[in-house]
Write an enzyme that holds these catalytic residues in place. Structure first.
Site, short mmCIF file in Angstrom:
data_model
loop_
_atom_site.label_atom_id
_atom_site.label_comp_id
_atom_site.label_asym_id
_atom_site.label_seq_id
_atom_site.Cartn_x
_atom_site.Cartn_y
_atom_site.Cartn_z
N HIS A 68 1.05 0.48 -13.37
CA HIS A 68 2.41 -0.43 -13.42
C HIS A 68 3.74 0.29 -13.54
O HIS A 68 3.89 1.44 -13.95
CB HIS A 68 1.58 -0.95 -14.57
CG HIS A 68 2.58 -2.33 -15.42
ND1 HIS A 68 1.80 -3.03 -14.92
CD2 HIS A 68 3.66 -1.93 -16.03
CE1 HIS A 68 2.86 -3.84 -15.75
NE2 HIS A 68 3.73 -3.49 -16.42
N GLY B 192 0.61 -1.30 -0.31
CA GLY B 192 -0.09 0.07 0.20
C GLY B 192 1.08 1.53 0.25
O GLY B 192 0.92 2.47 0.85
N GLU C 92 -10.95 -3.51 -21.42
CA GLU C 92 -10.83 -4.89 -21.02
C GLU C 92 -9.76 -5.61 -21.21
O GLU C 92 -9.59 -6.86 -21.28
CB GLU C 92 -12.10 -5.69 -21.50
CG GLU C 92 -12.73 -5.22 -21.30
CD GLU C 92 -14.51 -5.03 -21.52
OE1 GLU C 92 -14.15 -6.97 -21.61
OE2 GLU C 92 -15.46 -5.50 -21.93
N ASP D 34 -3.49 -4.05 -19.61
CA ASP D 34 -2.05 -2.37 -19.09
C ASP D 34 -2.93 -2.34 -21.10
O ASP D 34 -1.25 -1.92 -21.31
CB ASP D 34 -0.96 -3.51 -19.14
CG ASP D 34 -0.76 -4.10 -17.44
OD1 ASP D 34 -1.42 -3.13 -16.88
OD2 ASP D 34 0.37 -4.93 -17.62
C1 GAR Z 1 3.62 -1.52 -7.05
O1 GAR Z 1 5.00 -1.16 -7.33
C2 GAR Z 1 2.89 -0.95 -8.28
O2 GAR Z 1 3.76 -0.50 -9.90
C3 GAR Z 1 2.73 -2.95 -9.16
O3 GAR Z 1 2.56 -3.35 -7.49
C4 GAR Z 1 3.19 -2.72 -6.71
C5 GAR Z 1 2.69 -1.46 -5.76
O4 GAR Z 1 3.20 -1.77 -3.84
N1 GAR Z 1 1.24 -3.62 -9.52
C6 GAR Z 1 1.66 -3.91 -10.71
O5 GAR Z 1 2.17 -5.18 -10.37
C7 GAR Z 1 -0.04 -4.01 -11.40
N2 GAR Z 1 0.29 -4.72 -12.99
P1 GAR Z 1 2.39 -0.98 -2.81
O6 GAR Z 1 0.93 -1.90 -2.07
O7 GAR Z 1 3.71 -1.26 -2.15
O8 GAR Z 1 1.65 0.40 -3.65
#
Ligand code: GAR
Length: 208
Positions: free
Chosen positions: A110, A12, A148, A151
């Site tokens: 992303h 988070g 849909e 990414d």
């Molecule tokens: C982040 O790096 C976000 O960009 C990635 O998950 C992490 C969550 O971190 N999301 C993806 O890879 C989506 N495809 P967080 O819970 O500390 O924000």
């Protein structure tokens, strides 16, 4: 006020960046009305509690099948009556019904420069592992609307980050968060709340 639901699965830190941006005033006219997690152990839930934000967990484990989970997820999002849904490290395949209902009102962060290192199987540390394996010198992060595909939606903001000699996936992940994600996600929200983001023919334009 842009009523915003933030969906999370893990640490988070991106949720925290939005909370901090609202507190510090760099993000205006945004209210996080609910945090939704698919994982009851997500530290993001603790961050929501500390900020006094309503938080719910909808775990696939609590439902007989994917369809029932998808319905529950849609119900919990709908219940908060959001203007915008933010996927901030939400590692769940988004139900098509949710995508259709909130067309151009769901955004995702992303951790790469789309269209590189994205799509099915590219999430979290796996993205940074692939970046290092390919040997690219520049990576970054992207905020985009969710359609849909995986990414594939209209891109709102991107920010490049240098890959350094000796980086591990963990070190690179942290740099991409600090130098890109935690900046462009709150900034995108601020632009959307300010009515500056328009989508037309699959592309985003941002008003001055
Ligand atoms: C982040 O790096 C976000 O960009 C990635 O998950 C992490 C969550 O971190 N999301 C993806 O890879 C989506 N495809 P967080 O819970 O500390 O924000």
């Amino acid at each position: 006020m842009l009523r915003t639901v933030v969906c999370v699965s893990g640490g988070g830190t991106n949720l925290q960046a939005i909370i901090d941006g609202i507190r510090q005033g760099s993000v205006s006219d945004v209210q996080i009305v609910r945090v939704v997690s698919n994982n009851k152990n997500a530290y993001a839930l603790e961050r929501a509690a500390q900020a006094g934000i309503d938080a719910v967990c909808v775990s696939p484990r609590d439902y007989a099948d994917r369809e029932q989970f998808n319905e529950a997820l849609l119900r919990e999002v709908d219940a908060a009556a959001p203007d915008l849904v933010v996927l901030a490290g939400f590692l769940v395949v988004i139900p098509p019904a949710l995508i259709r209902k909130y067309e151009n009102r769901i955004i995702n962060i992303h951790p790469s420069l789309i269209p590189s290192f994205c799509g099915t199987g590219y999430y979290g540390l796996k993205v940074h592992e692939a970046v290092l394996a390919r040997g690219v010198k520049v990576t970054g992060a992207t905020v985009h609307f969710v359609d849909e595909g995986t990414d594939t939606g209209p891109i709102i903001m991107q920010k490049p980050v240098a890959v350094m000699e000796g980086d591990t996936p963990e070190v690179l992940q942290r740099r991409v968060m600090e130098e890109a994600e935690w900046i462009i996600l709150p900034e995108s929200l601020n632009l959307i709340a300010g009515g500056k983001v328009k989508v037309s023919a699959g592309r985003v334009s941002i008003a001055e």
